[in-house]
Design an enzyme around this catalytic site. Structure first.
Site, mmCIF file in Angstrom:
data_model
loop_
_atom_site.group_PDB
_atom_site.id
_atom_site.type_symbol
_atom_site.label_atom_id
_atom_site.label_comp_id
_atom_site.label_asym_id
_atom_site.label_seq_id
_atom_site.Cartn_x
_atom_site.Cartn_y
_atom_site.Cartn_z
ATOM 1 N N CYS A 1 7.662 -8.468 -4.787
ATOM 2 C CA CYS A 1 6.546 -7.537 -5.028
ATOM 3 C C CYS A 1 5.459 -7.643 -5.939
ATOM 4 C CB CYS A 1 7.131 -6.261 -5.197
ATOM 5 S SG CYS A 1 6.049 -4.822 -5.187
ATOM 6 N N CYS B 1 3.522 -7.402 -2.717
ATOM 7 C CA CYS B 1 3.003 -6.045 -2.595
ATOM 8 C C CYS B 1 1.857 -5.948 -3.436
ATOM 9 C CB CYS B 1 3.839 -4.969 -2.813
ATOM 10 S SG CYS B 1 5.553 -4.988 -2.312
ATOM 11 N N GLU C 1 -6.238 16.959 6.840
ATOM 12 C CA GLU C 1 -5.963 18.401 7.309
ATOM 13 C C GLU C 1 -5.572 18.189 8.763
ATOM 14 O OE1 GLU C 1 -9.587 20.686 8.165
ATOM 15 O OE2 GLU C 1 -10.810 18.723 7.620
ATOM 16 N N LYS D 1 -0.987 -8.667 -2.908
ATOM 17 C CA LYS D 1 -1.573 -8.363 -1.680
ATOM 18 C C LYS D 1 -2.599 -7.135 -1.629
ATOM 19 C CE LYS D 1 0.605 -5.949 1.039
ATOM 20 N NZ LYS D 1 1.956 -5.239 1.596
ATOM 21 N N TYR E 1 8.181 -6.754 -16.975
ATOM 22 C CA TYR E 1 9.338 -6.827 -16.562
ATOM 23 C C TYR E 1 10.152 -7.557 -17.601
ATOM 24 C CZ TYR E 1 8.588 -4.905 -11.996
ATOM 25 O OH TYR E 1 8.306 -3.987 -11.051
ATOM 26 N N GLU F 1 -1.740 -7.608 7.990
ATOM 27 C CA GLU F 1 -2.486 -7.271 6.541
ATOM 28 C C GLU F 1 -3.216 -8.568 6.189
ATOM 29 O OE1 GLU F 1 0.936 -4.456 4.532
ATOM 30 O OE2 GLU F 1 1.077 -6.512 4.424
ATOM 31 N N HIS G 1 -10.287 20.904 3.639
ATOM 32 C CA HIS G 1 -11.416 20.697 4.558
ATOM 33 C C HIS G 1 -12.524 20.456 3.556
ATOM 34 C CE1 HIS G 1 -14.035 20.654 8.037
ATOM 35 N NE2 HIS G 1 -15.023 21.342 7.245
ATOM 36 N N TYR H 1 3.896 -7.193 9.846
ATOM 37 C CA TYR H 1 3.084 -6.527 9.127
ATOM 38 C C TYR H 1 2.585 -7.387 8.174
ATOM 39 C CZ TYR H 1 6.644 -7.022 5.381
ATOM 40 O OH TYR H 1 7.500 -7.171 4.291
ATOM 41 N N ILE H 2 2.935 -8.432 7.717
ATOM 42 C CA ILE H 2 2.460 -9.451 6.784
ATOM 43 C C ILE H 2 1.134 -10.279 7.520
ATOM 44 C CG2 ILE H 2 2.810 -11.748 5.631
ATOM 45 C CD1 ILE H 2 5.833 -10.908 5.151
#
Length: 460
Positions: free
Chosen positions: A43, A48, A443, A51, A99, A183, A438, A179-180
Site C-alpha cells: 500500500c 495505494c 444528494e 497510485k 512505519y 486505474e 444541495h 482495477y489496477i
C-alpha cells in the site's frame, strides 16, 4: 520468561504486520518483525499511496483544460514526469520511515531482510543466516503481481515498476481489465500518454456490478483510452524504439511500454511453509479459519496473503482481531461482509454490499433496484462528457439497503459514509427521510426512484 526468543514474530511489515507488531509490543510482548523490502508494504511503497498521488497528478491536467470554461486564462502548460515521480518517492520514503519508527518506538525489533520457516516455531533470516524461535508467528507478506508466461513476457512491466519509470512513454499498452489496469490506464491517459487497454473479457472490472462495469467502460472511452476486448496477448517482441505485441486473434499493437496488469497472487512461494505445516490453496493463498489461524496451531496469517478481501484496511482490522485472539484470550473473527471499497478510475468507483447479480442470486425477485445517471453540475460548464451513475439495491418489504454502487466524482469519499449505512442495516425509508445537501452529487442518493421494469440490465 518463555524458552522462545520472541513471543511473536511477524513476517512482513505492511499495514497488517505493523499493526499486529505494534499492538503486541504495547502489551509487553517480545516482538520481532522481518521485512525484505521497505516497511509499509504494498500500500505505502508500491500501491495505494503512490497510485493515488498519480491519480491526483492526472486529474490536475484535466482540471487545467477545463478551467477556461470557468473564466481562467491558462498559459502554456506542460507536464514533467520526473518532478511528480521523485516527489512521490520522497513521500513514500517518509511514510516508510514512520512505519519503521512505529515498530521501534513500541519496542519491536525490525529485521530488514527476508525470512523463511525452518519449522513451525523457527524462523531463518535469509541474508544474515540468523535463526530465531517464536511462540507465535504471524504471516503478513501480502501479494505480488502476476503475469502470464507468454513469449517475451520479460519485456513487460508490472505495477511494481510503474512508479519509478525513467521517462513517461508516448504510448502505453495496458493488458488487463481489473482495477489496477483501469486505474493506471486513466492515469497515463490523463498525463497525455496514448493509452490502449486490452482485456480478454467483454467488459472491464470482472466481479463488480454489471452496470458499474458498463459505466467504467464509458469512463475509459471519455478519457481517450482505446479499449479492445476479447483478445489475449501471445507474444511481446522488441522493435526499434518499442515493442510489438501479438494477440490470439492475429492482431498486433505497437507500443513503447507494455504494462501487464493481469492480477496479483499471494506472496507465499519462498516462505518454506511446507516446513511449518502451513497449507495453502491452489492459488497460493494460505488456508485460515475465521480467527486467521492457519493449519499450524501457533501460526496465523492476515491480509492479501490469505486472499479473503484484499484491502489495506481489512488487513489492519484482521491484525487487530488476531491480537485479541492470540494475546488477550478474546477470540475475535473479523466480519468481512459489507466492506466499502473504491476504484480510482477518473472519475472513481465506490461500492459496498451486494451487486445486482449477487442480490438476485440471494433474494430472487424479492428486491428493488434504484438507479440514476446524470451530468454533474461541474461538467455543465466545462462540457466534460463524464456522467455520474448511482445504484441502490434493497431487499424485502422493509427495503433494507443491501448494496450501493457509484461511479462519479468523489465516489470514494461518498461510499465511506454510505458503507456505515449498509453495515448498520438501514432501509430505503431511512434514506428517504434524510434531507438532501444541495447542490451536491451525493444528494441524489436520498432522492432515488425505482428503475423502470423495462430498464433491467443484463446481470453478470
Amino acid at each position: 520468561m518463555s524458552d522462545y526468543d520472541f513471543d511473536l514474530f511477524v513476517i512482513g511489515a505492511g499495514s497488517g504486520g505493523v499493526r499486529a507488531g505494534r499492538l503486541a509490543a504495547q502489551l509487553g510482548k517480545r516482538v520481532g518483525v522481518a521485512e525484505e523490502s521497505l516497511p509499509g508494504g504494498t500500500c505505502v511503497v508500491r500501491g495505494c499511496v503512490p497510485k493515488k498521488f498519480m491519480v491526483y497528478g492526472a486529474d490536475y491536467g484535466a482540471s487545467i483544460k477545463e478551467a477556461a470554461s470557468y473564466g481562467w486564462t491558462v498559459g502554456e502548460v506542460s507536464f514533467d514526469w520526473p518532478t511528480l515521480r521523485d516527489a512521490i518517492q520522497k513521500e513514500v520514503s517518509r511514510l516508510s520511515g514512520i512505519y519503521s519508527t512505529i515498530l521501534e518506538k513500541n519496542g519491536a525489533t525490525l529485521f530488514r531482510e527476508r525470512a523463511e520457516f525452518i519449522d513451525a516455531n523457527t524462523i531463518r533470516l535469509c541474508e544474515s543466516g540468523k535463526t530465531f524461535t517464536a511462540e507465535k508467528i504471524l504471516i503478513a507478506v501480502g501479494g505480488t503481481p502476476w503475469a502470464p508466461g507468454i513469449k517475451g513476457a520479460e519485456h513487460a512491466i508490472v505495477s511494481d515498476h510503474a512508479f519509478t519509470l525513467d521517462k513517461l512513454p508516448e504510448r502505453v499498452l495496458i493488458i488487463g481489465g481489473g482495477y489496477i489496469a483501469c486505474e493506471f490506464a486513466g492515469i497515463y491517459a490523463g498525463m497525455g500518454v496514448k493509452t490502449t487497454q486490452v482485456y480478454r473479457g467483454g467488459r472491464l472490472l470482472n466481479g463488480f456490478d454489471s452496470e458499474v462495469r458498463d459505466q467504467v467502460g464509458e469512463v475509459q472511452l471519455n478519457n481517450g483510452i482505446d479499449l479492445k476486448f476479447n483478445i489475449s496477448p501471445t507474444e511481446i517482441k522488441p522493435t526499434k524504439g518499442g515493442y510489438i505485441v501479438t494477440f490470439d486473434d492475429g492482431s498486433k499493437i505497437g507500443t513503447d511500454v507494455v504494462f501487464m496488469a493481469t492480477g496479483r497472487k499471494p506472496n507465499t512461494a519462498t516462505l518454506g511453509l511446507e516446513h511449518a505445516g502451513v497449507e495453502v490453496e491452489d492459488s497460493g493463498a494460505i488456508k485460515v479459519d475465521a480467527l486467521s489461524k492457519t493449519t499450524a496451531d501457533n501460526i496465523y496469517a492476515v491480509g492479501d496473503v490469505t486472499n479473503r478481501v484484499n484491502l489495506t484496511p481489512v488487513a489492519i482490522r484482521e491484525a487487530a482481531a488476531f491480537i485479541e485472539t492470540a494475546f488477550k484470550d478474546n477470540p475475535v473473527a473479523y466480519d468481512h461482509d459489507n466492506i466499502a471499497s473504491a476504484v480510482f478510475t477518473r472519475p472513481p468507483v465506490g461500492t459496498v454490499g451486494l451487486s445486482e447479480g449477487q442480490a438476485r442470486q440471494k433474494f430472487g425477485e424479492d428486491m428493488t433496484v434504484y438507479t440514476t445517471k446524470f451530468r454533474p453540475m461541474k461538467n455543465t460548464l466545462s462540457g466534460s462528457p463524464q456522467k455520474v451513475f448511482m445504484k441502490l439495491i434493497t431487499q424485502g418489504k422493509d427495503e433494507v439497503v443491501v448494496g450501493i454502487h457509484l461511479v462519479g466524482d468523489d465516489s470514494g469519499e461518498i461510499i465511506q459514509a454510505l458503507g456505515i449505512c449498509v453495515k448498520a442495516g438501514l432501509t430505503k425509508a431511512d434514506f428517504d427521510a434524510t434531507c438532501a445537501v444541495h447542490p451536491t452529487i451525493a444528494e441524489e442518493i436520498v432522492t432515488l426512484k425505482p428503475r423502470e421494469p423495462n430498464k433491467t440490465t443484463i446481470v453478470s
